[in-house]
Design a protein around this motif. Structure first.
Motif, PDB file in Angstrom:
ATOM      1  N   PHE A  35      90.717  94.453  -7.505  1.00  0.00           N
ATOM      2  CA  PHE A  35      89.595  94.855  -6.651  1.00  0.00           C
ATOM      3  C   PHE A  35      89.910  94.637  -5.173  1.00  0.00           C
ATOM      4  O   PHE A  35      89.631  95.490  -4.331  1.00  0.00           O
ATOM      5  CB  PHE A  35      88.350  94.060  -7.057  1.00  0.00           C
ATOM      6  N   THR A  55      75.110 103.318  -8.817  1.00  0.00           N
ATOM      7  CA  THR A  55      76.335 103.799  -8.166  1.00  0.00           C
ATOM      8  C   THR A  55      76.700 105.216  -8.588  1.00  0.00           C
ATOM      9  O   THR A  55      77.430 105.908  -7.870  1.00  0.00           O
ATOM     10  CB  THR A  55      77.508 102.862  -8.494  1.00  0.00           C
ATOM     11  N   LEU A  92      80.650 103.191  -0.744  1.00  0.00           N
ATOM     12  CA  LEU A  92      81.365 102.092  -1.381  1.00  0.00           C
ATOM     13  C   LEU A  92      82.757 101.962  -0.773  1.00  0.00           C
ATOM     14  O   LEU A  92      83.367 102.951  -0.367  1.00  0.00           O
ATOM     15  CB  LEU A  92      81.491 102.340  -2.886  1.00  0.00           C
ATOM     16  N   THR A 116      84.825 102.456  -9.379  1.00  0.00           N
ATOM     17  CA  THR A 116      83.590 101.672  -9.482  1.00  0.00           C
ATOM     18  C   THR A 116      82.967 101.846 -10.870  1.00  0.00           C
ATOM     19  O   THR A 116      82.560 100.867 -11.512  1.00  0.00           O
ATOM     20  CB  THR A 116      82.591 102.120  -8.403  1.00  0.00           C
ATOM     21  N   TYR A 175      80.606  98.774 -12.538  1.00  0.00           N
ATOM     22  CA  TYR A 175      79.755  98.313 -11.454  1.00  0.00           C
ATOM     23  C   TYR A 175      78.622  99.326 -11.281  1.00  0.00           C
ATOM     24  O   TYR A 175      78.686 100.245 -10.471  1.00  0.00           O
ATOM     25  CB  TYR A 175      80.525  98.200 -10.137  1.00  0.00           C
ATOM     26  N   PHE A 203      77.807  92.313  -8.498  1.00  0.00           N
ATOM     27  CA  PHE A 203      77.826  93.595  -9.223  1.00  0.00           C
ATOM     28  C   PHE A 203      77.181  93.379 -10.602  1.00  0.00           C
ATOM     29  O   PHE A 203      77.498  92.403 -11.295  1.00  0.00           O
ATOM     30  CB  PHE A 203      79.258  94.084  -9.418  1.00  0.00           C
TER      31      PHE A 203
END
Length: 629
Positions: free
Chosen positions: A69, A104, A112, A119, A124, A145
């Motif tokens: 990440f 999202t 983002l 994602t 998330y 998240f």
């Protein structure tokens, strides 16, 4: 379990983490663990806002489905239209308020810091970013998240926002605690370490020395203390400045630390003094270290492009032979360092004699102060005779100390004591008052006999000297020609400008001024011409040897001519024989003083001495009276 219950459980676990945390990094990592493992969130991370040009967010801790990440995104809280700038974390830091993305899948990657596909792949589904506020400034973020869309309703957001506030409070508390710890450490360091060299100071060395003494006693071992005095420190500081003096001390400390090695404690114990503790050391071992130190520590030191050889002296004291307390061992090592000045190798073991002498000196210093305060000193006078007429033309006031136990203390000894004890100016005040009182007593009996008083370099720096002498003239109503003042050439040269000003004020009082011990102070003729003096006194070392030393005779002859050419009188000190008197008469010297003329006598006996002296009935044409005294 509802989202609110999950958030409440996370908040509760986070509070327990806050209570247990001992350092900032552990707190951050534990908070992420609580959020993921106990709260059931997908991932959590904490970042700190940097104030660099890019306004970077530096990740500090993270946990969950976070593999790669931190490498995927560019984290920034800068203003702008980039995806990174419009993400919830950046918004939370900039605004100081929570920022939430509830779903999202509806963003299409526009808000983002990492691609939408990544994602979604990581699960998330919703994101909540909370600012960490300390002293009304957002220092970073707590970003969480969740795997479910629409996870962060108002109740859950409020609970998690409270958790972020608690985290910020915990960070602030730990930082304050760390600042206190650092401050305490700084204070402790200042208390036990020298600010200039960062070596242990005297307090630290005393503690270490006490521990080493206790250990040596327990093990029946010997040990040594070496004290090194750095020479030329004051000279370099006065000549080149304090920074260069500090440079010398720092350099000598580094050299001594290198020489001593890892098993010996080195400390700075005085302005120009260092000490080394040598556990399990004999006199021989300590002497070897001292020899090594003297060989290496005195290599040239560079001062503003100048290479100068430093001087050093090392004294050695030993446990148990020289003492069993830190104070005693350090004091006796210092005495030995002073003794080492007179040795060829410049280091020596403590011998003890000067320690006893130092104790006696301290006692005498105290007693001298009392003798001055209690008016227990004696005023003596040594006559001066005019060589041409053979008549007594004045006297020099001299102080004597009749000690109740030790008898008459040698003048040089108690003058040196006065200098060490800071008693020169009180001593001068006593002599001035006694001399004015005696001169008044003579004047009352119709005797107009000039009396001269010596003033030291310290007296010339006394800002109250002129007022004190003016006050004495007013008190006793003496004509100024009855008091004279003698100042050594070396005293005048310590501060030529200041001395010239003081002499000008003295001359304004109408007194006569003499330069004492002339010929040994290296004053220039240009300076001599500026001085408002009346006479030169040739130093006795030249007078007493002028019949056997051609160089001394030349100096006496030249001084007589120089003084007369400048319109000054000339006094010869140290006239010990009739032959010296006769030769001084041939050279045209004006005044004689010495044992041939008359020894110093108590002022109360002066009149009787004068009545019986041949100088009261001078020979015709100023010839020698023919009597040796």
């Amino acid at each position: 379990m509802s989202y609110a219950e999950r958030a409440l459980r996370t908040l509760s676990a986070g509070n327990r983490t806050l209570l247990r945390a001992q350092d900032e990094q552990t707190l951050l990592q534990e908070m992420c663990r609580v959020i993921v493992e106990l709260g059931g969130y997908r991932m959590a991370w904490v970042g700190y806002a940097q104030h660099d040009e890019a306004r970077t967010i530096r990740p500090m801790a993270h946990l969950g489905f976070d593999e790669g990440f931190l490498e995927l995104g560019r984290f920034t809280w800068a203003e702008g239209e980039s995806e990174e700038s419009r993400g919830p974390t950046a918004q939370a830091i900039r605004s100081g308020k929570p920022a939430v993305v509830q779903d999202t899948t509806k963003l299409a990657g526009t808000q983002l810091p990492i691609p939408l596909a990544e994602t979604l792949r990581r699960g998330y589904a919703s994101i909540a970013a909370f600012p960490l506020i300390i002293e009304r400034e957002a220092i970073g973020n707590l970003t969480i998240f969740a795997a479910e869309p629409d996870a962060f309703d108002e109740c859950e957001r409020n609970l998690l926002a409270e958790m972020a506030d608690d985290l910020a409070f915990g960070i602030a508390t730990l930082r304050m605690r760390e600042r206190h710890r650092e401050a305490e450490e700084t204070i402790r360091h200042m208390a036990y370490f020298d600010a200039l060299t960062d070596l242990p100071n005297r307090s630290s060395l005393n503690a270490r020395l006490a521990a080493e003494i206790a250990q040596a006693q327990k093990e029946n071992q010997s040990m040594a203390v070496l004290l090194m005095k750095v020479g030329r420190f004051q000279e370099i500081s006065d000549t080149l400045g304090y920074l260069e003096g500090d440079h010398l001390i720092v350099e000598m400390g580094k050299r001594l630390l290198h020489i001593a090695g890892p098993n010996k404690s080195v400390a700075r114990v005085g302005e120009d003094e260092f000490a080394i503790i040598m556990p399990h050391a004999s006199a021989e071992a300590a002497s070897r270290v001292a020899h090594h130190a003297m060989r290496d520590v005195c290599d040239p030191v560079s001062f503003a492009g100048l290479a100068m050889d430093p001087h050093a002296y090392i004294g050695i004291s030993l446990f148990p032979g020289h003492g069993n307390t830190p104070e005693t061992l350090l004091r006796r090592a210092k005495i030995a360092a002073v003794q080492a000045r007179r040795t060829a190798c410049k280091y020596t073991l403590y011998k003890g004699t000067e320690d006893r002498e130092s104790t006696q000196r301290l006692a005498l210093m105290s007693e001298l102060r009392s003798a001055i305060d209690q008016n227990e000193l004696l005023l003596y006078c040594q006559p001066k005779v005019a060589i041409r007429s053979g008549e007594i033309c004045g006297a020099e006031a001299l102080v004597r100390w009749q000690h109740p136990q030790h008898g008459m203390i040698a003048t040089g000894d108690f003058i040196a004591l006065a200098e060490r004890a800071g008693l020169i100016m009180p001593l001068t005040r006593w002599v001035l008052e006694a001399a004015f009182r005696q001169s008044y007593a003579w004047l009352e009996r119709g005797i107009r006999r000039p009396l001269s008083v010596n003033l030291s370099a310290q007296d010339l720096r006394d800002p109250r000297l002129i007022d004190r002498i003016s006050g004495l003239f007013a008190t006793w109503a003496l004509p100024p020609e009855l008091m004279q003042f003698e100042l050594t050439e070396s005293a005048l040269m310590e501060d030529p400008a200041g001395a010239l000003e003081t002499l000008g004020h003295l001359k304004d009082l109408g007194v006569e001024l003499y330069i004492d011990d002339f010929g040994i102070g290296y004053s220039s003729l240009s300076y001599l011409q500026k001085l408002p003096v009346d006479s030169l006194k040739i130093d006795h070392s030249f007078v007493t040897s002028m019949l056997t030393n051609a160089g001394s005779e030349v100096i006496v002859h030249s001084t007589v001519e120089l003084g007369h050419n400048l319109g000054l009188g000339v006094v010869a000190e140290g006239v010990e024989s009739e032959a010296l008197w006769d030769h001084l008469q041939e050279l045209g010297c004006d005044t004689a003083q010495g044992h041939f003329v008359g020894r110093p006598i108590p002022t109360a006996q002066f009149d009787e001495w004068e009545a019986q002296s041949p100088w009261s009935h001078p020979a015709p044409d100023g010839a020698s009276a023919g009597v040796l005294h």
